[in-house]
Design a protein around this motif. Structure first.
Motif, short mmCIF file in Angstrom:
data_model
loop_
_atom_site.label_atom_id
_atom_site.label_comp_id
_atom_site.label_asym_id
_atom_site.label_seq_id
_atom_site.Cartn_x
_atom_site.Cartn_y
_atom_site.Cartn_z
N LEU A 143 -5.92 -2.07 -0.19
CA LEU A 143 -5.44 -1.00 -0.66
C LEU A 143 -4.21 -1.51 -2.10
O LEU A 143 -4.48 -1.73 -3.30
CB LEU A 143 -5.69 -0.17 -0.17
CG LEU A 143 -4.87 1.24 -1.25
CD1 LEU A 143 -5.84 2.31 -2.01
CD2 LEU A 143 -4.20 1.90 -0.46
N LYS A 144 -3.68 -2.08 -0.78
CA LYS A 144 -3.04 -2.62 -1.66
C LYS A 144 -3.04 -3.40 -3.17
O LYS A 144 -2.59 -3.44 -4.06
CB LYS A 144 -1.49 -3.71 -1.22
CG LYS A 144 -0.89 -3.21 -0.18
CD LYS A 144 0.24 -3.66 0.60
CE LYS A 144 1.42 -2.92 1.92
NZ LYS A 144 1.66 -4.10 2.61
N ALA A 145 -3.84 -4.42 -2.85
CA ALA A 145 -4.30 -5.47 -3.49
C ALA A 145 -5.00 -5.09 -4.47
O ALA A 145 -5.12 -5.16 -6.06
CB ALA A 145 -5.38 -6.76 -3.13
N LYS A 146 -5.68 -4.16 -4.76
CA LYS A 146 -6.53 -3.44 -5.05
C LYS A 146 -5.76 -2.58 -5.91
O LYS A 146 -6.31 -2.00 -7.45
CB LYS A 146 -7.89 -2.11 -4.29
CG LYS A 146 -8.50 -1.96 -5.40
CD LYS A 146 -9.79 -2.22 -4.64
CE LYS A 146 -10.89 -2.28 -5.83
NZ LYS A 146 -11.94 -2.81 -5.73
N LEU A 147 -4.46 -2.43 -5.89
CA LEU A 147 -3.41 -1.80 -6.53
C LEU A 147 -3.60 -1.69 -7.55
O LEU A 147 -2.42 -1.74 -8.75
CB LEU A 147 -2.43 -0.47 -6.35
CG LEU A 147 -2.44 0.95 -6.18
CD1 LEU A 147 -4.41 1.65 -5.88
CD2 LEU A 147 -1.78 1.45 -5.65
N THR A 148 -2.83 -3.42 -7.65
CA THR A 148 -2.56 -4.43 -7.97
C THR A 148 -2.94 -4.78 -9.37
O THR A 148 -2.57 -5.07 -10.27
CB THR A 148 -1.66 -5.46 -7.73
OG1 THR A 148 -2.87 -6.63 -6.59
CG2 THR A 148 -0.63 -4.71 -6.59
N TYR A 149 -4.55 -5.18 -9.05
CA TYR A 149 -5.13 -5.33 -9.94
C TYR A 149 -6.36 -4.95 -10.93
O TYR A 149 -7.27 -5.01 -11.08
CB TYR A 149 -6.31 -6.28 -9.79
CG TYR A 149 -6.73 -6.66 -8.33
CD1 TYR A 149 -6.89 -6.87 -7.16
CD2 TYR A 149 -8.82 -6.57 -8.72
CE1 TYR A 149 -7.74 -6.93 -5.99
CE2 TYR A 149 -9.81 -6.53 -8.19
CZ TYR A 149 -8.71 -6.16 -6.85
OH TYR A 149 -10.26 -6.24 -5.25
N THR A 220 -10.98 -3.15 -14.00
CA THR A 220 -9.97 -4.14 -13.73
C THR A 220 -9.20 -4.16 -14.79
O THR A 220 -9.32 -4.17 -16.23
CB THR A 220 -10.99 -5.58 -13.35
OG1 THR A 220 -11.78 -4.72 -12.59
CG2 THR A 220 -9.75 -6.20 -12.93
N LEU A 221 -8.11 -4.55 -14.45
CA LEU A 221 -7.22 -4.71 -15.11
C LEU A 221 -6.47 -6.31 -16.01
O LEU A 221 -7.15 -6.94 -15.26
CB LEU A 221 -5.15 -4.33 -14.63
CG LEU A 221 -4.58 -2.98 -14.26
CD1 LEU A 221 -5.92 -1.99 -13.81
CD2 LEU A 221 -3.63 -3.36 -13.64
#
Lengths: 226, 226
Positions: A143-149, A220-221
């Motif tokens: 989830l952390k990773a998902k929030l960053t990208y 996706t950012l």
DNA sequence: ACAAAAGTGTTAAGAATACACCCATGT
DNA sequence: ACATGGGTGTATTCTTAACACTTTTGT
């Protein structure tokens, strides 16, 4: 091929890791097991997947049956990982497909058939059955990773929100404070959110502008966040 | 709970997506199906997972049986995704756990029991059974991502390699050219590889320095690549 | 007037990009 | 001597990170 006679499939189970924000903390949905093994211990809601049922359907059914949470109320659902577990079950070997779900204002049901569902802060979990503590830790890192990208935060927030609320959501998930000015500058530069005409008034201080996501689905950012 | 009587699990299968580099191209291992459905059509190597067997064990067994490739020869194996497929099989509904494997100098076996295993460039695939073209595309996109935030290239390269070879590996996977000077500057700055004393001589040109990975296992990059 | 959260800019350091020539070798 | 791939540096732009005060409101 080996299985020309009877083919017996391993037991297939599904587990759900449902996150939401409550009182500024990231929380996860747990049930208290009402059967052996691990009778009386907190665990992720999970259950069997039957023939003719997709794992996703099984997840929806099991979640509703055991917690009263309807997957229609989740903003985002994603398959997480498939765990091979040896002693998951008295039957012996089992394969567990796990799904992560994100939502807001989710209310675990209450009733005799439900297994005492409740949300617990991920930083303050009770003892957990099986390897569920590890699974939650893995889901949290994903989830952390998902929030960053991606813009996945949208699934944890109401339709409109203030920039402070948005930042608080990031801080709750990432588990560390972020710089207010840099956060706003960068997030606004991503072009994912836009200001609405409304303001949010609360308490004895300046009202805050309300923002909304331009598109309410997963994006996706191009420049990853933080 | 619903399944108090006989519980019947869905059919559980495993599929492997095995990549390697050949002649500067990223290739994937396929077999030609020798049974219905899709008799004679190229497909990913896959097969049933039996009770008492983990999906990972099933993957190893199936891969060896159908292609002669031994998973011990793979440098990296990773679970990819679990697909619910409706018409995967004459039995009806099935659940497929897929694994991605990376290696080098892999030789598909040959023999009467094997199903004509062969490596095909991902940019030039034959018609494929089921939804295997989609699965390969998904695996490829995961591999691209993996190369940008980990040192997973090591699994596609020999123990020692030149910087040109390393760059060519990235270009083959990412499918686009990279700037030579920027690539070298950045990759060396990551501190993942170190120069060896040896040089690689070949052809009528200046010999190239050989490098090796400092640690031959998967590392996550702090600055993501490209 | 004060308490409480909202809002706002600048500077400095580091990273990414674009780009062209000389070097060492075999034939 | 020439063909081939190996190897190297700089200038510009963009991104990140650090940092503190004023504004608007309710009481």
């Amino acid at each position: 091929m080996k299985y020309e006679g009877i083919y017996v499939a391993p037991t297939l189970v599904v587990d759900s890791i449902i996150f939401q924000l409550q009182a500024g903390a990231l929380t996860v949905l747990l049930i208290k097991r009402n059967q052996e093994p691990f009778l009386g211990t907190w665990a992720l809601p999970g259950g069997y997947c039957a023939a003719g049922e997709t794992t996703h359907q099984a997840m929806q059914r099991v979640l509703l049956d055991k917690t009263g949470v309807n997957t229609d109320d989740l903003e985002l659902t994603e398959q997480l990982y498939t765990f091979d577990t040896v002693a998951r079950d008295p039957r012996g070997h089992a394969v567990s497909v796990s799904y992560m779900g994100l939502g807001k204002d989710l209310e675990p049901g209450s009733g005799p058939d439900l297994q005492s569902p409740a949300f617990f802060p991920v930083d303050d979990l009770p003892d957990l059955a099986y390897d569920h503590a590890d699974i939650i830790a893995y889901a949290h890192s994903r989830l952390k990773a998902k929030l960053t990208y991606t813009n996945a935060v949208f699934a944890l927030l109401p339709k409109t929100f203030t920039l402070s609320t948005l930042q608080a959501a990031y801080e709750a998930v990432l588990g560390r404070p972020l710089d207010k000015r840099n956060f706003r500058k960068k997030y606004l530069s991503l072009g994912l959110i836009e200001a609405t005409a409304e303001m949010f008034k609360e308490g004895a201080h300046r009202p805050a502008r309300l923002y909304k996501f331009c598109q309410p689905d997963l994006q996706t950012l191009e420049r990853s966040f933080d």
